[in-house]
Design an enzyme around this catalytic site. Structure first.
Site, short mmCIF file in Angstrom:
data_model
loop_
_atom_site.label_atom_id
_atom_site.label_comp_id
_atom_site.label_asym_id
_atom_site.label_seq_id
_atom_site.Cartn_x
_atom_site.Cartn_y
_atom_site.Cartn_z
N LYS A 32 1.16 -1.49 0.39
CA LYS A 32 0.27 0.10 -0.05
C LYS A 32 0.84 1.27 0.43
O LYS A 32 0.56 1.93 -0.94
CB LYS A 32 -0.73 -0.06 1.44
CG LYS A 32 -1.99 1.56 1.40
CD LYS A 32 -2.73 0.83 1.93
CE LYS A 32 -4.05 -0.65 2.17
NZ LYS A 32 -3.94 -0.50 4.20
N ARG A 101 -3.30 3.01 8.72
CA ARG A 101 -3.82 1.93 7.55
C ARG A 101 -2.64 0.76 7.53
O ARG A 101 -1.16 1.47 7.00
CB ARG A 101 -3.57 2.65 6.07
CG ARG A 101 -4.65 3.69 5.88
CD ARG A 101 -5.10 4.63 4.89
NE ARG A 101 -5.29 4.05 3.99
CZ ARG A 101 -5.41 4.03 2.39
NH1 ARG A 101 -4.73 4.84 2.17
NH2 ARG A 101 -6.13 3.66 1.54
N GLY A 110 -8.12 -8.11 6.01
CA GLY A 110 -8.09 -8.31 6.81
C GLY A 110 -7.79 -8.91 8.05
O GLY A 110 -7.94 -8.96 9.00
N MET A 112 -5.83 -6.14 9.93
CA MET A 112 -5.93 -5.11 10.97
C MET A 112 -6.94 -3.82 9.98
O MET A 112 -6.46 -3.45 9.01
CB MET A 112 -4.87 -4.40 11.22
CG MET A 112 -5.53 -3.62 12.76
SD MET A 112 -4.08 -2.69 13.34
CE MET A 112 -4.13 -0.58 12.75
N ARG A 345 -3.52 -0.74 -6.52
CA ARG A 345 -2.77 -2.48 -6.71
C ARG A 345 -3.38 -3.38 -7.16
O ARG A 345 -4.32 -2.57 -8.22
CB ARG A 345 -3.22 -2.82 -5.34
CG ARG A 345 -4.67 -3.14 -4.97
CD ARG A 345 -4.53 -3.96 -3.86
NE ARG A 345 -6.36 -3.74 -3.79
CZ ARG A 345 -7.12 -3.84 -2.52
NH1 ARG A 345 -6.51 -4.33 -1.14
NH2 ARG A 345 -8.39 -3.42 -1.47
N HIS A 468 -8.78 -44.42 -6.30
CA HIS A 468 -9.28 -44.58 -8.39
C HIS A 468 -10.74 -43.42 -8.38
O HIS A 468 -9.08 -43.64 -9.29
CB HIS A 468 -9.22 -45.99 -7.52
CG HIS A 468 -9.76 -46.27 -8.75
ND1 HIS A 468 -10.89 -46.34 -9.50
CD2 HIS A 468 -8.63 -46.85 -10.34
CE1 HIS A 468 -11.15 -46.74 -11.02
NE2 HIS A 468 -9.87 -46.82 -11.03
N ARG A 591 -3.67 -46.72 -26.84
CA ARG A 591 -3.85 -48.10 -25.88
C ARG A 591 -4.65 -49.17 -27.10
O ARG A 591 -5.94 -48.59 -26.61
CB ARG A 591 -4.00 -48.50 -24.91
CG ARG A 591 -3.22 -47.59 -23.77
CD ARG A 591 -4.10 -47.08 -22.11
NE ARG A 591 -4.54 -45.84 -22.78
CZ ARG A 591 -4.81 -44.96 -21.23
NH1 ARG A 591 -4.43 -45.18 -20.44
NH2 ARG A 591 -5.89 -44.10 -22.42
N ARG A 647 0.42 -48.65 -28.68
CA ARG A 647 1.14 -49.11 -28.03
C ARG A 647 0.55 -50.47 -28.50
O ARG A 647 -0.24 -51.05 -28.54
CB ARG A 647 1.36 -48.94 -26.30
CG ARG A 647 1.61 -49.82 -26.32
CD ARG A 647 1.85 -49.70 -24.36
NE ARG A 647 0.44 -49.64 -23.68
CZ ARG A 647 0.30 -49.61 -22.68
NH1 ARG A 647 0.81 -48.88 -21.68
NH2 ARG A 647 -1.83 -50.01 -21.86
N GLU A 781 9.56 -48.42 -18.02
CA GLU A 781 8.82 -48.19 -18.03
C GLU A 781 9.58 -49.32 -16.44
O GLU A 781 9.11 -49.69 -15.73
CB GLU A 781 7.14 -48.26 -17.82
CG GLU A 781 7.17 -49.91 -18.92
CD GLU A 781 5.92 -49.70 -19.98
OE1 GLU A 781 4.76 -49.44 -18.58
OE2 GLU A 781 5.35 -49.99 -20.69
N SER A 800 9.03 -43.72 -25.27
CA SER A 800 8.69 -42.88 -24.41
C SER A 800 8.34 -43.56 -22.28
O SER A 800 8.05 -44.90 -22.39
CB SER A 800 7.21 -43.43 -24.71
OG SER A 800 5.67 -43.09 -24.30
N GLY A 802 7.00 -44.66 -19.79
CA GLY A 802 5.61 -44.65 -19.30
C GLY A 802 5.89 -44.42 -17.33
O GLY A 802 6.20 -45.56 -16.65
N THR A 803 5.70 -43.22 -16.95
CA THR A 803 5.84 -42.71 -15.55
C THR A 803 5.39 -43.72 -14.25
O THR A 803 4.88 -43.38 -13.42
CB THR A 803 6.30 -41.44 -15.48
OG1 THR A 803 4.62 -40.14 -16.02
CG2 THR A 803 7.18 -41.29 -16.39
N ASN A 804 3.64 -43.91 -14.53
CA ASN A 804 2.98 -44.83 -14.10
C ASN A 804 3.64 -45.72 -13.84
O ASN A 804 4.03 -45.90 -12.12
CB ASN A 804 1.85 -44.91 -14.61
CG ASN A 804 1.22 -43.77 -15.09
OD1 ASN A 804 1.29 -42.64 -14.39
ND2 ASN A 804 -0.16 -43.59 -15.71
N CYS A 868 4.03 -40.50 -21.56
CA CYS A 868 2.85 -40.45 -21.41
C CYS A 868 2.01 -41.28 -20.41
O CYS A 868 0.90 -41.49 -20.49
CB CYS A 868 2.70 -41.84 -22.82
SG CYS A 868 3.50 -43.38 -22.12
N TYR A 888 8.86 -34.49 -26.14
CA TYR A 888 7.35 -33.88 -26.43
C TYR A 888 6.92 -34.55 -24.97
O TYR A 888 7.63 -35.20 -23.98
CB TYR A 888 6.03 -34.42 -27.49
CG TYR A 888 6.37 -35.98 -27.75
CD1 TYR A 888 5.74 -36.62 -26.31
CD2 TYR A 888 7.48 -37.10 -27.82
CE1 TYR A 888 5.24 -37.80 -26.49
CE2 TYR A 888 7.15 -38.23 -28.22
CZ TYR A 888 6.43 -38.82 -27.34
OH TYR A 888 6.39 -40.23 -27.57
#
Ligand code: ADP
Ligand code: MG
Ligand code: MG
Length: 930
Positions: A32, A101, A110, A112, A345, A468, A591, A647, A781, A800, A802-804, A868, A888
């Site tokens: 302020k 102020r 809020g 003060m 502001r 899930h 898939r 795949r 993976e 690619s 497969g990070t799961n 992916c 990518y």
């Protein structure tokens, strides 16, 4: 002597101490204060003021009293203000009044409340009356001071003041404050002084300097008040910033009908439209406008009543917007026809407004396209693509008592539909009866997914944000509320009950996945389409342009130097078309096994699985071939010109078979009842399924392992892919198929299977006499594949991630079990910072990826690399993919716009710094020589 106080005209001095950084200025004098200083410099009319620094606040916290020199500096500054205004603090004939102020570096709403009218005392009020000032004004201002001072500085409860005022109004038959006359306010002042004394055991201070001192202290103390501490915890603002105090000459909007006060946004904060949006009130002070006690007037009307002031106001706000290059939220007061600005502001705004304002401002030349991109968050983009409930209708529904329950807001968006308590019914009603359905379950399992996908929304009574249901819903962009534990679901009676009220199967509910609230009945909503959101389209186009710039990424030779591309995971042509319309430039994962589940195909698949000989399998597969070819055909057509990664079959075969337990029950029932028709068949089927049983199918016969033990399936798939590609090519479609082998653990697996598949590809293209580009590659993976990437890349033309699975196997967690059981505890206990299935674990899984890319490219410099897994749509994971050299990321079609923005953010954040000519000091050079 430390400088604790800065006067309105000292902005340069602050800047110098802050080393020229505006952020640094804000850290010293607060947001302020910085705004007031800056406006004053720009010649905007701001009432003279001074600011006590945040350092003074911190020094006060340490010592428990004002630091040395502070009070003298305040008094001195006050003198300067007196000189400037020609008024005098505490002087009954020409009284100077001020407001106190608070204002920290970051706005903390809020924390003060502001205290207005400091400097009023009995003597000063007398003076005003003697000088024929307005009595009503004087008493009203005085009672406000006593009330604000009492509640804010002395912690007196609001009601202590509100009650007597209400009583008096009631006695007099007044409805609103403006009906109060001078003598009424005078009477209230008398009452308030008594209240003050009763509550604090002190008289209201008649020394204006005492008022100022106590008010300053109150601001300092408020920094460690509960409200402020809670706010900082919730927003991550650091505790040691401290707050500044602004002491500002009072200007009065409550003098007469030629005075007023108001607030305004320079652009519409909800739509972003370039149009001033504001409210004002004549004859009013302070927060009367926002308090909602009187009906405000819209800012355009000010033009009718005070054309000169209005024009000046419009001019000033335009200047402020240009200066800050952002939409401003301003507060102003008009005193007897003179305009004063009290605050400016950057204004808060909705996602929609944020995008429109950023794009408009870039077009207006106020900011660059890069700045426009940086101002928008991934959450902004996400919010704009989910169906939303109408705000007004939402409030109305709450008022009408339609609220049912609240759960965890697991997947954003709005859904309205008829409820069904199991996946099959939900799917059936959606598909056959074309109903909008909402699937309601205590919790969901993998075999509920078809019901979820068919539904508009999902509601569960158990589970959390990583359950899930939540994960699947986010993946498919389905609005979802989980863990609404107030709901009791009776699956037998097909009814759910909440605190006495009940909803039967088939009745309508509305699920708000953004807030976690569930309502009975239908609440109106609208589905925004990307194409209709022209500003968002423009912004994302700019994001793509940033990523497409050559050399936006610093990388070793041969590696991608442009930013990330965004591809999508899509199994069906309709998903591919959506992905493309959302801006995906490739399919990173198709898939194929989903296609085996279609009703007319499953029996053939099962026959194939059950046949004992290769010939039997081939025969069944030949029946499947035309179906698969058609699947791929549609996909290639939808992605004309872009790469499509397909795949090969991944899951264990038992997933295609009937449920073992259920079959066993059937067989037992038939035996007990003595039924014989079809029994032998069922028994042999049961035997076959039993023999396929694996104790840990996730790590069993699946992926490339399955293909090696039963190559006929993937041979058929590859044939289908290349026949479809060849046919499409003949139709003039540009195809770029990439065949992906899942679950590779050793290069030897590729050596075994890949040449066979390549041979089929060659055969088909020769048969059909067409040429097109294709690749064979693998998913990474299994940690071992990442570690041995040097060898894997000899055959694999692309990786690619497969990070799961890669996350499961790196941590040794089974995802379903982890998310159901210990993952939440781990996060609560701080063992895991985030759910590694949602946001990539850079230190572990991320390192494996980095290693795999580096070593893979050592073997094959032009190795194409993507991701992916679900992480492909997560901004933090996307940044990592940019950093380690991915070409990518591939994510669900719904996440594509978010990923495009995140990719541009990563590119901008990590862009190479242009190398400056060596500026190393000579001495340092000398040292190095030794
Ligand atoms: P907040 O941080 O809550 O916005 P402010 O310090 O801006 O608090 O004060 C709230 C309101 O009080 C302002 O919008 C303005 O209407 C009024 N106000 C504050 N200081 C003054 C002043 N010096 N003269 C007139 N009104 C003031
Ligand atoms: Mg304000
Ligand atoms: Mg996998």
């Amino acid at each position: 002597m430390t400088k604790w106080v800065y006067l309105f005209n000292e902005v340069e001095r602050v800047e110098k101490i802050a080393g020229g950084s505006w952020d640094g200025v804000k850290a010293i004098v607060g947001g302020k204060g910085a705004g007031l200083l800056d406006m004053t410099r720009a010649g905007v009319p701001v009432p003279p003021f001074f600011t006590v620094t945040t350092q003074a606040c911190n020094a006060y916290q340490k010592a428990g009293k004002f630091p040395k020199g502070l009070w003298d500096q305040e008094l001195n500054a006050l003198k300067q203000i007196e000189r400037k205004t020609g008024k005098k603090f505490g002087d009954p004939s020409r009284p100077l009044l001020v407001s106190c102020r608070s204002g920290a570096k970051f706005s903390m709403p809020g924390m003060m409340n502001t205290i207005l009218n400091i400097g009023l005392t009995d003597a000063v009020v007398d003076g005003i009356l003697r000088n024929s000032g307005s009595a009503r004004f004087a008493w009203d201002a005085y009672r406000r001071l006593i009330e604000m001072f009492g509640t804010v500085v002395m912690d007196v409860a609001d009601e202590a003041f509100e009650r007597p005022l209400e009583e008096l109004k009631h006695r007099k038959g007044y409805k609103v404050d403006i009906e109060m006359k001078a003598e009424d306010w005078e009477q209230i002042v008398g009452v308030y002084k008594k209240v003050y004394k009763n509550e604090t055991s002190q008289e209201f201070p008649q020394d204006p300097y005492k008022q100022l001192e106590l008010a300053t202290q109150a601001v300092f103390r408020s920094w460690n008040g509960k409200r402020a501490v809670d706010y900082r915890r919730a927003t991550g603002i650091s505790d040691d910033l401290g707050t500044a105090v602004n002491i500002c000459t009072m200007v009065f909007g409550n003098m007469d009908q030629n005075s007023g006060t108001g607030v305004a946004f320079t652009r519409d904060p909800s739509t972003g439209e370039r149009k001033m949006l504001g409210d004002y009130l004549l004859d009013a002070q302070g927060e009367d406008v926002v308090a909602g006690i009187r009906n405000t007037d819209s800012i355009e009307n000010l033009g009718k009543f005070m054309p000169v002031v209005y024009r000046q106001f419009m001019g000033i706000t335009e200047k402020l917007e240009k200066h800050y290059r952002d939409m401003q939220d301003v507060e102003f007061t008009i005193e007897r026809g003179k305009l004063w600005m009290l605050q400016t502001r950057n204004g808060k705004r909705t996602a929609k407004a944020a995008v429109k304002i950023a794009v408009d401002m870039a077009k207006e030349g106020l900011i660059t396209r890069e700045q426009a991109i940086s101002r928008i968050t991934p959450e902004n983009v996400d919010a704009l693509l989910h169906p939303q409930f109408d705000d007004v209708a939402m409030t109305k529904a709450e008022k009408e008592g339609k609220f049912l329950a609240k759960g965890v807001n697991a997947s954003p968006g709005a859904a309205v539909g008829q409820i069904y308590f199991d996946a099959d019914t939900a799917e059936k009603m959606a598909k056959e009866s074309k109903q909008a359905t909402i699937m309601v379950r205590p919790f969901t399992k993998p075999d509920d997914v078809h019901g979820m996908i068919a539904s508009q929304g999902v509601l569960t009574s158990e589970g959390g944000a990583t359950s899930h249901a939540a994960v699947v819903a986010r993946q498919f962009g389905i609005p979802c509320v989980v863990g609404a534990s107030a709901i009791k679901i009776d699956l037998e009676r097909r009814i759910m009950e909440v605190n006495g009220s009940s909803v039967r199967e088939g009745e309508w509910i509305s699920v708000n996945g953004t807030t976690g609230k569930v309502f009975v009945g239908k609440i109106p909503m609208s589905t925004p389409s990307l194409e209709e959101q022209t500003e968002l389209m423009t912004l994302l186009k700019w994001a793509d342009e940033i990523c497409a710039r050559k050399d936006i990424r610093s990388a070793p030779k041969g590696w991608p130097r442009r930013g990330l591309q965004v591809w999508a995971n899509a199994d069906y042509p309709k998903d591919a078309r959506r992905a493309r319309s959302y801006g995906a430039v490739g399919i990173g994962l198709c898939r194929t096994e989903h296609m085996f589940f279609e009703p007319e195909r499953l029996p053939i698949v099962q026959r194939m699985i059950l046949s004992k000989t290769s010939e039997g399998r081939t025969e069944a597969l030949n029946e499947l071939l035309p179906y698969q070819r058609k699947d791929f055909d549609g996909l290639f057509e939808a992605m004309d010109g872009y790469p499509v990664i397909i795949r090969l079959i991944d899951p264990p075969l038992h997933e295609f078979m009937p449920d073992e337990e259920k079959l066993f029950e059937d067989v037992v029932t038939m035996r007990v009842r003595g039924e014989t028709v079809g029994l032998a068949e069922k028994e042999s089927l049961l035997g076959a399924i039993k023999s396929m049983h694996e104790s840990n199918p996730m790590m069993g016969l699946r992926g490339v392992r399955l293909s090696i033990s039963m190559p006929e399936i993937v041979e058929m798939q590859v044939r289908a892919i290349f026949e479809a590609a060849a046919d499409c090519t003949k139709r003039g479609i540009v195809v770029k198929p990439e065949v992906m082998i899942p679950l590779t653990g050793t290069a030897k697996e590729l050596e075994w299977i890949q040449p066979r598949l390549v041979r089929i590809a060659k055969t088909v293209t020769e048969e059909k006499q067409v040429k097109f580009h294709y690749k064979f590659g693998t998913m990474i993976e299994i940690p071992r594949a990442a570690v041995t990437a040097t060898e894997v890349a000899v055959l694999a033309e692309f990786f690619s991630f497969g990070t799961n699975d890669l996350t499961q196997m790196t941590y040794g967690y089974s995802r379903d079990d982890a998310e159901r059981n210990f993952l939440i505890t781990y996060q609560e206990q701080g063992i895991l910072e985030k759910n590694p299935f949602q946001s990539l674990d850079r230190a572990g899984v991320g390192k494996l990826m980095e290693w795999a890319i580096t070593n893979g490219r050592a073997t094959r410099p032009d190795l194409e690399v993507g991701i992916c897994g679900e992480h492909g749509g997560d901004p933090d994971s996307i940044e990592w993919c940019h950093m380690i050299g991915n070409n990518y990321v591939s994510c669900s079609p719904f996440r594509v716009p978010v990923a495009r923005l995140a990719a541009a953010h990563a590119a901008l954040k990590h862009r190479p710094v242009p190398r400056k000519k060596s500026a190393r000091p000579k001495a340092a050079k000398g040292k190095r020589k030794k």
